[in-house]
Write a protein that holds these residues in place. Structure first.
Motif, PDB file in Angstrom:
ATOM      1  N   CYS A 139     -14.983  -5.536  -0.237  1.00  0.00           N
ATOM      2  CA  CYS A 139     -13.693  -4.968  -0.617  1.00  0.00           C
ATOM      3  C   CYS A 139     -12.736  -6.098  -0.986  1.00  0.00           C
ATOM      4  O   CYS A 139     -12.658  -7.103  -0.288  1.00  0.00           O
ATOM      5  CB  CYS A 139     -13.148  -4.167   0.565  1.00  0.00           C
ATOM      6  SG  CYS A 139     -11.556  -3.391   0.248  1.00  0.00           S
ATOM      7  N   THR A 175      -3.221  -3.798   2.450  1.00  0.00           N
ATOM      8  CA  THR A 175      -3.902  -4.690   3.393  1.00  0.00           C
ATOM      9  C   THR A 175      -4.520  -3.898   4.544  1.00  0.00           C
ATOM     10  O   THR A 175      -5.647  -4.166   4.965  1.00  0.00           O
ATOM     11  CB  THR A 175      -2.900  -5.742   3.920  1.00  0.00           C
ATOM     12  OG1 THR A 175      -2.308  -6.391   2.794  1.00  0.00           O
ATOM     13  CG2 THR A 175      -3.570  -6.773   4.794  1.00  0.00           C
ATOM     14  N   GLN A 176      -3.780  -2.913   5.049  1.00  0.00           N
ATOM     15  CA  GLN A 176      -4.322  -2.085   6.151  1.00  0.00           C
ATOM     16  C   GLN A 176      -5.565  -1.324   5.712  1.00  0.00           C
ATOM     17  O   GLN A 176      -6.527  -1.188   6.471  1.00  0.00           O
ATOM     18  CB  GLN A 176      -3.280  -1.067   6.623  1.00  0.00           C
ATOM     19  CG  GLN A 176      -2.172  -1.681   7.461  1.00  0.00           C
ATOM     20  CD  GLN A 176      -1.026  -0.699   7.709  1.00  0.00           C
ATOM     21  OE1 GLN A 176      -1.183   0.506   7.518  1.00  0.00           O
ATOM     22  NE2 GLN A 176       0.116  -1.209   8.126  1.00  0.00           N
ATOM     23  N   GLU A 202       1.576  -4.117   2.221  1.00  0.00           N
ATOM     24  CA  GLU A 202       1.258  -3.886   3.633  1.00  0.00           C
ATOM     25  C   GLU A 202       0.217  -2.766   3.796  1.00  0.00           C
ATOM     26  O   GLU A 202      -0.763  -2.910   4.534  1.00  0.00           O
ATOM     27  CB  GLU A 202       2.553  -3.528   4.359  1.00  0.00           C
ATOM     28  CG  GLU A 202       2.426  -3.402   5.838  1.00  0.00           C
ATOM     29  CD  GLU A 202       3.665  -2.765   6.460  1.00  0.00           C
ATOM     30  OE1 GLU A 202       4.339  -1.945   5.783  1.00  0.00           O
ATOM     31  OE2 GLU A 202       3.938  -3.072   7.622  1.00  0.00           O
ATOM     32  N   GLN A 261      -7.649  -2.236   3.347  1.00  0.00           N
ATOM     33  CA  GLN A 261      -8.749  -3.191   3.225  1.00  0.00           C
ATOM     34  C   GLN A 261      -9.332  -3.514   4.602  1.00  0.00           C
ATOM     35  O   GLN A 261     -10.554  -3.583   4.769  1.00  0.00           O
ATOM     36  CB  GLN A 261      -8.292  -4.474   2.535  1.00  0.00           C
ATOM     37  CG  GLN A 261      -9.477  -5.373   2.224  1.00  0.00           C
ATOM     38  CD  GLN A 261      -9.112  -6.822   2.122  1.00  0.00           C
ATOM     39  OE1 GLN A 261      -8.076  -7.249   2.625  1.00  0.00           O
ATOM     40  NE2 GLN A 261      -9.954  -7.587   1.474  1.00  0.00           N
ATOM     41  N   GLU A 262      -8.454  -3.699   5.591  1.00  0.00           N
ATOM     42  CA  GLU A 262      -8.942  -3.998   6.942  1.00  0.00           C
ATOM     43  C   GLU A 262      -9.822  -2.865   7.468  1.00  0.00           C
ATOM     44  O   GLU A 262     -10.859  -3.111   8.089  1.00  0.00           O
ATOM     45  CB  GLU A 262      -7.763  -4.254   7.890  1.00  0.00           C
ATOM     46  CG  GLU A 262      -7.141  -5.626   7.652  1.00  0.00           C
ATOM     47  CD  GLU A 262      -5.793  -5.823   8.339  1.00  0.00           C
ATOM     48  OE1 GLU A 262      -5.191  -6.903   8.138  1.00  0.00           O
ATOM     49  OE2 GLU A 262      -5.334  -4.906   9.069  1.00  0.00           O
ATOM     50  N   GLU A 263      -9.397  -1.637   7.201  1.00  0.00           N
ATOM     51  CA  GLU A 263     -10.185  -0.474   7.636  1.00  0.00           C
ATOM     52  C   GLU A 263     -11.536  -0.443   6.890  1.00  0.00           C
ATOM     53  O   GLU A 263     -12.568  -0.144   7.482  1.00  0.00           O
ATOM     54  CB  GLU A 263      -9.372   0.804   7.350  1.00  0.00           C
ATOM     55  CG  GLU A 263      -9.793   1.995   8.163  1.00  0.00           C
ATOM     56  CD  GLU A 263      -8.876   2.293   9.346  1.00  0.00           C
ATOM     57  OE1 GLU A 263      -8.357   1.338   9.989  1.00  0.00           O
ATOM     58  OE2 GLU A 263      -8.693   3.493   9.649  1.00  0.00           O
ATOM     59  N   CYS A 265      -8.637  -6.951  -2.137  1.00  0.00           N
ATOM     60  CA  CYS A 265      -7.300  -6.379  -2.101  1.00  0.00           C
ATOM     61  C   CYS A 265      -6.410  -7.116  -3.110  1.00  0.00           C
ATOM     62  O   CYS A 265      -6.389  -8.349  -3.141  1.00  0.00           O
ATOM     63  CB  CYS A 265      -6.774  -6.547  -0.681  1.00  0.00           C
ATOM     64  SG  CYS A 265      -5.375  -5.509  -0.298  1.00  0.00           S
ATOM     65  N   THR A 267      -6.918   7.457   5.821  1.00  0.00           N
ATOM     66  CA  THR A 267      -7.660   6.312   5.264  1.00  0.00           C
ATOM     67  C   THR A 267      -9.172   6.520   5.382  1.00  0.00           C
ATOM     68  O   THR A 267      -9.888   6.445   4.383  1.00  0.00           O
ATOM     69  CB  THR A 267      -7.249   5.009   5.971  1.00  0.00           C
ATOM     70  OG1 THR A 267      -5.826   4.989   6.091  1.00  0.00           O
ATOM     71  CG2 THR A 267      -7.702   3.794   5.191  1.00  0.00           C
ATOM     72  N   VAL A 317     -13.194  -3.016   5.737  1.00  0.00           N
ATOM     73  CA  VAL A 317     -14.055  -4.082   6.263  1.00  0.00           C
ATOM     74  C   VAL A 317     -14.577  -3.698   7.644  1.00  0.00           C
ATOM     75  O   VAL A 317     -15.767  -3.850   7.947  1.00  0.00           O
ATOM     76  CB  VAL A 317     -13.289  -5.423   6.299  1.00  0.00           C
ATOM     77  CG1 VAL A 317     -14.062  -6.488   7.057  1.00  0.00           C
ATOM     78  CG2 VAL A 317     -12.955  -5.885   4.882  1.00  0.00           C
ATOM     79  N   LYS A 318     -13.687  -3.145   8.470  1.00  0.00           N
ATOM     80  CA  LYS A 318     -14.082  -2.784   9.838  1.00  0.00           C
ATOM     81  C   LYS A 318     -15.185  -1.722   9.847  1.00  0.00           C
ATOM     82  O   LYS A 318     -16.144  -1.826  10.586  1.00  0.00           O
ATOM     83  CB  LYS A 318     -12.845  -2.289  10.583  1.00  0.00           C
ATOM     84  CG  LYS A 318     -13.084  -1.875  12.019  1.00  0.00           C
ATOM     85  CD  LYS A 318     -11.762  -1.568  12.734  1.00  0.00           C
ATOM     86  CE  LYS A 318     -12.031  -0.957  14.108  1.00  0.00           C
ATOM     87  NZ  LYS A 318     -10.797  -0.393  14.689  1.00  0.00           N
TER      88      LYS A 318
END
Ligand code: ADP
Ligand code: MG
Length: 237
Positions: free
Chosen positions: A128, A111-112, A108, A114-116, A130, A76, A118-119
Motif C-alpha cells: 500500500c 495515513t490511518q 491524517e 494506510q496503517e489499517e 499513501c 475502513t 498494512v496491519k
C-alpha cells in the motif's frame, strides 16, 4: 443466530437494493482467508460492526455500494477487506499500477487508512502506498515505483502525480470514495472527477459518507452503477 431481519432491526441497518445478501453476523461466516481472520482475531475484534456485517457480503458480490454511517463505525475495514479479496482474485502486476484506489479527504485520514491496510493486509503480502500533500513527493514516488497493490490518496496530490505521469490508474478495478461528503465540502469535486476519468469504467465503486445531502447523491449517481444503499442509524440530510 438472529435472522437477517432481526439483526438489521437490532443494529438499525436499512438497505435499498435487489437480492440483498444476509449480513455476516460473525467472522466465522465470512469465509475470509485465514490470514485475514488471524489478523482480526489478533486485533481483539469479537464480531463485525453493523456496517461491516452488511457491506461485506454485498462488496464480495462485486456490487457498487453507497454506505451511510457515522464516524467510528468501522468503515475502513468495511471496504479494505473486500478490497484484499478483490486483489487476490485479480492477481494483477503491482508494477503496472494499483488495483485498489482509495480517495480520502486529508493526510491524517489517508495515513490511518494506510496503517489499517498494512496491519490487516501485510500478512497477505498486500502493498500500500499513501499519497498526500504538504510532504515531499520523492518518497511517495519511490513507493509507486516499487509497485503497489493499493494507493490511498488525497485528491490534490494524486492529481499532481497523475499530471507528472508517474502513476497509471488503468489497472484500478476497485475504487473507494471515503468520507465523500467531507471531500465535497473541501472542494475536491473537480479533482475527484478528473481522477475517476483515468479509472476504467469496468470497476467496482464503493462510496462511504457520514451524511447524504444532494451534492453527495449527485456524485454517487454519476460515478456508481446501480449501487446498493446501506444506512446505519439515523441519516442526517
Ligand atoms: P470509521 O471509518 O467508520 O470512522 P474506522 O474504520 O476508523 O471507523 O474504525 C474505528 C475503530 O474501530 C478503529 O480503531 C478500528 O480498528 C476499529 N474496528 C474496526 N472494525 C472493528 C470490529 N469489527 N470490532 C471492533 N473494532 C473494530
Ligand atoms: Mg473512516
Amino acid at each position: 443466530g438472529l435472522s437477517a431481519e432481526a439483526y438489521r432491526r437490532r443494529h438499525e441497518i436499512s438497505v435499498i437494493g435487489d437480492n440483498m445478501p444476509q449480513p455476516f453476523t460473525s467472522f466465522e461466516v465470512t469465509g475470509f482467508p485465514s490470514e485475514i481472520l488471524r489478523e482480526v482475531h489478533q486485533a481483539g475484534f469479537s464480531a463485525p460492526t453493523p456496517i461491516q456485517a452488511q457491506s461485506w457480503p454485498i462488496a464480495l458480490q462485486g456490487r457498487d455500494i453507497v454506505a451511510i454511517a457515522k464516524t467510528g463505525s468501522g468503515k475502513t475495514l468495511g471496504y479494505l477487506i473486500p478490497g484484499f479479496i478483490h486483489l487476490k482474485r485479480r492477481s494483477n502486476n503491482p508494477q503496472m499500477g494499483p488495483t485498489v484506489l482509495v480517495l480520502s479527504p486529508t493526510r491524517e485520514l489517508a495515513t490511518q487508512i494506510q496503517e489499517e491496510a498494512v496491519k490487516f493486509g501485510g500478512s497477505s503480502r498486500i502493498s500500500c502506498t499513501c499519497l498526500y500533500g504538504g510532504a515531499p513527493k520523492g518518497p511517495q514516488l519511490r513507493g509507486l515505483d516499487k509497485g503497489t497493490d493499493i494507493v490511498v490518496a488525497t485528491p490534490g496530490r494524486l492529481n499532481d502525480i497523475l499530471e507528472m505521469r508517474r502513476v497509471s490508474l488503468r489497472q484500478v478495478s476497485y475504487l473507494v470514495l471515503d468520507e465523500a461528503d467531507r471531500m465535497l465540502d473541501m472542494g475536491f469535486e473537480p479533482q475527484i472527477r478528473k481522477i475517476v476519468k483515468e479509472v476504467p469504467t469496468r470497476r467496482q465503486t464503493l462510496m462511504f459518507t457520514a451524511t447524504w445531502p444532494k451534492e453527495v447523491r449527485k456524485i454517487a449517481a454519476d460515478l456508481l452503477f446501480n449501487p446498493v444503499q446501506v444506512n446505519i442509524g439515523n441519516v442526517d440530510e
